[in-house]
Design a protein around this motif. Structure first.
Motif, short mmCIF file in Angstrom:
data_model
loop_
_atom_site.label_atom_id
_atom_site.label_comp_id
_atom_site.label_asym_id
_atom_site.label_seq_id
_atom_site.Cartn_x
_atom_site.Cartn_y
_atom_site.Cartn_z
N LEU A 1 0.82 -1.32 -0.06
CA LEU A 1 -0.08 0.07 -0.06
C LEU A 1 0.85 1.32 -0.02
O LEU A 1 0.62 1.98 -0.69
CB LEU A 1 -1.01 -0.08 1.34
CG LEU A 1 -1.76 1.18 1.31
CD1 LEU A 1 -2.61 1.39 0.32
CD2 LEU A 1 -2.66 1.01 2.60
N HIS A 2 1.76 1.28 0.75
CA HIS A 2 2.81 2.42 0.84
C HIS A 2 3.52 2.61 -0.52
O HIS A 2 3.73 3.71 -1.12
CB HIS A 2 4.05 2.05 1.81
CG HIS A 2 4.97 3.25 1.87
ND1 HIS A 2 4.70 4.62 2.64
CD2 HIS A 2 6.32 3.35 1.45
CE1 HIS A 2 5.81 5.31 2.55
NE2 HIS A 2 6.76 4.51 1.96
N SER A 3 3.94 1.50 -1.27
CA SER A 3 4.55 1.57 -2.66
C SER A 3 3.42 2.19 -3.64
O SER A 3 3.94 3.10 -4.29
CB SER A 3 4.95 0.18 -3.09
OG SER A 3 6.21 -0.12 -2.13
N ASP A 4 2.23 1.87 -3.61
CA ASP A 4 1.41 2.26 -4.55
C ASP A 4 0.91 3.84 -4.26
O ASP A 4 0.78 4.61 -4.98
CB ASP A 4 -0.06 1.70 -4.31
CG ASP A 4 -0.04 0.37 -4.62
OD1 ASP A 4 0.70 -0.20 -5.51
OD2 ASP A 4 -1.03 -0.40 -4.05
N GLU A 5 1.01 4.17 -2.80
CA GLU A 5 0.81 5.75 -2.66
C GLU A 5 2.28 6.40 -3.04
O GLU A 5 1.93 7.50 -3.67
CB GLU A 5 0.75 5.86 -0.98
CG GLU A 5 -0.52 5.50 -0.33
CD GLU A 5 -0.69 5.41 0.97
OE1 GLU A 5 0.62 5.94 1.73
OE2 GLU A 5 -1.35 5.25 1.68
N THR B 1 6.95 -1.99 -9.61
CA THR B 1 7.34 -3.36 -9.57
C THR B 1 7.50 -3.60 -7.98
O THR B 1 6.98 -4.87 -7.75
CB THR B 1 8.83 -3.26 -10.09
OG1 THR B 1 8.88 -2.87 -11.41
CG2 THR B 1 9.46 -4.66 -10.10
N VAL B 2 7.94 -2.82 -7.19
CA VAL B 2 8.18 -3.19 -5.78
C VAL B 2 6.84 -3.57 -5.38
O VAL B 2 6.36 -4.33 -4.39
CB VAL B 2 8.76 -2.15 -4.67
CG1 VAL B 2 8.73 -2.40 -3.64
CG2 VAL B 2 10.04 -1.95 -5.44
N SER B 3 5.72 -2.59 -5.53
CA SER B 3 4.44 -2.83 -4.95
C SER B 3 3.85 -4.13 -5.61
O SER B 3 3.17 -4.92 -4.86
CB SER B 3 3.78 -1.72 -5.45
OG SER B 3 2.31 -1.89 -5.13
N GLN B 4 3.96 -4.57 -6.91
CA GLN B 4 3.41 -5.87 -7.37
C GLN B 4 4.21 -6.98 -6.62
O GLN B 4 3.63 -8.05 -6.44
CB GLN B 4 3.75 -5.91 -8.76
CG GLN B 4 2.98 -7.09 -9.59
CD GLN B 4 1.55 -6.94 -9.15
OE1 GLN B 4 1.03 -5.79 -9.29
NE2 GLN B 4 0.88 -8.02 -9.08
N ILE B 5 5.54 -6.80 -6.42
CA ILE B 5 6.31 -7.87 -5.78
C ILE B 5 5.68 -8.30 -4.50
O ILE B 5 5.30 -9.53 -3.99
CB ILE B 5 7.67 -7.80 -5.86
CG1 ILE B 5 8.35 -7.78 -7.05
CG2 ILE B 5 8.46 -8.74 -4.73
CD1 ILE B 5 9.60 -7.33 -7.26
N ARG B 6 5.61 -7.28 -3.79
CA ARG B 6 4.94 -7.38 -2.27
C ARG B 6 3.32 -7.86 -2.45
O ARG B 6 3.01 -8.63 -1.41
CB ARG B 6 4.86 -5.79 -1.63
CG ARG B 6 6.41 -5.53 -1.16
CD ARG B 6 6.55 -3.80 -0.74
NE ARG B 6 7.76 -3.58 -0.37
CZ ARG B 6 8.07 -2.46 -0.04
NH1 ARG B 6 7.30 -1.58 -0.01
NH2 ARG B 6 9.52 -2.34 0.52
N LYS B 7 2.61 -7.58 -3.28
CA LYS B 7 1.28 -7.92 -3.44
C LYS B 7 1.23 -9.44 -3.62
O LYS B 7 0.57 -10.15 -3.00
CB LYS B 7 0.53 -7.07 -4.37
CG LYS B 7 0.12 -5.77 -4.12
CD LYS B 7 -0.64 -4.99 -4.95
CE LYS B 7 -1.11 -3.89 -4.90
NZ LYS B 7 -1.83 -2.82 -5.58
#
Length: 273
Positions: A217-221, A249-255
């Motif tokens: 969520l933080h990466s998306d923001e 990319t980081v957000s997608q990996i975390r999801k």
């Protein structure tokens, strides 16, 4: 003679009633033939042993045979004539039968029988001679020897106990040291237990899944903030593409990690773990 023991419904909270038959003259017995002054009865509690109390009374009458009173002196009690009988109302025990006393009783010091009247008078006129005579009696000598043996044994035990004092002090010091070490270990254990609990909560699968969700969520923001900066003309195309792609990319990996971990946890729950 017979001793009749009566138990009231409140026994043993209330002491029993003991009566002697036939009527006798004794400091423990009142005018109604009730035994009231025996030490075991005076101090009777719920923890007292009634059998011991009765036996102590019987021994007292055997050592100091009481005199019979009135018409009782010429006859035996009914219990002695008919034997031991059951008592009424279920609250009275069978009478305790005591043997008839024979008179006269044997002398406590048979050595006196060999002395003449003159020798007895001579002996009684001097306390020193009387003491010397008593000291030479076999029973007194035996008692003195027993006392000396016990004194010697007590002295030996005292010396043995004193010899063990240094060892006891050494053991006591060792115990105190171990107690101090135990206290240190206890404090360390409590501190480590708290740290373990903290790390256990932090790295629990549920906590890791929640951390991944919050990080995604933080990466998306951040990616949305970068897009707003680009649309506002505060960032070049090259910078936008480089930074935006990195954040997404980081957000997608975390999801992806969150979804995979959630699926694994669901399977474990269905399996009963």
């Amino acid at each position: 003679m017979a001793v009749q023991v009566s138990l009231c419904p409140e026994f043993p909270r209330k002491r029993p009633v003991l009566k002697v038959s036939p009527q006798i003259d004794h400091p423990w017995v009142n005018e109604q033939s009730e035994i009231i002054s025996a030490p075991g009865l005076v101090n009777f509690t719920v923890h007292s042993d009634l059998g011991r109390v009765v036996q102590a009374i019987i021994r007292e009458f055997e050592r100091r045979p009481p005199d019979l009173i009135g018409e009782s002196a010429g006859r035996l009690p009914a219990t002695h004539q008919k034997g031991q009988e059951a008592c009424t109302s279920g609250h009275t025990s069978p009478a305790h039968i005591m043997p008839a006393f024979s008179q006269p009783r044997a002398l406590s010091f048979p050595e006196l029988q060999d002395l003449s009247t003159a020798e007895l008078e001579h002996l009684s006129q001097s306390q020193d001679r009387l003491d010397d005579f008593i000291d030479k009696l076999p029973v007194v000598q035996k008692l003195n020897n027993n006392v000396e043996d016990m004194i010697t044994r007590n002295e030996e035990l005292a010396k043995e106990n004193l010899s063990k004092q240094p060892r006891l002090e050494e053991l006591g010091y060792s115990v105190r040291e171990k107690l101090d070490a135990l206290a240190v270990l206890k404090n360390s254990y409590e501190s480590l237990s708290q740290e373990y609990q903290r790390l256990s909560d932090r790295y629990a699968p549920g906590s890791i899944k929640e951390s991944l969700r919050l990080a995604a969520l933080h990466s998306d923001e951040e990616s949305e903030r970068i897009a707003e900066q680009f649309l506002g003309g505060r960032m070049s195309v090259e910078q936008f593409v480089s930074i935006y792609l990195q954040k997404r990319t980081v957000s997608q990996i975390r999801k992806t990690k969150e979804e995979k971990l959630g699926s694994q946890l669901s399977e474990l729950q269905r399996a009963g773990y």
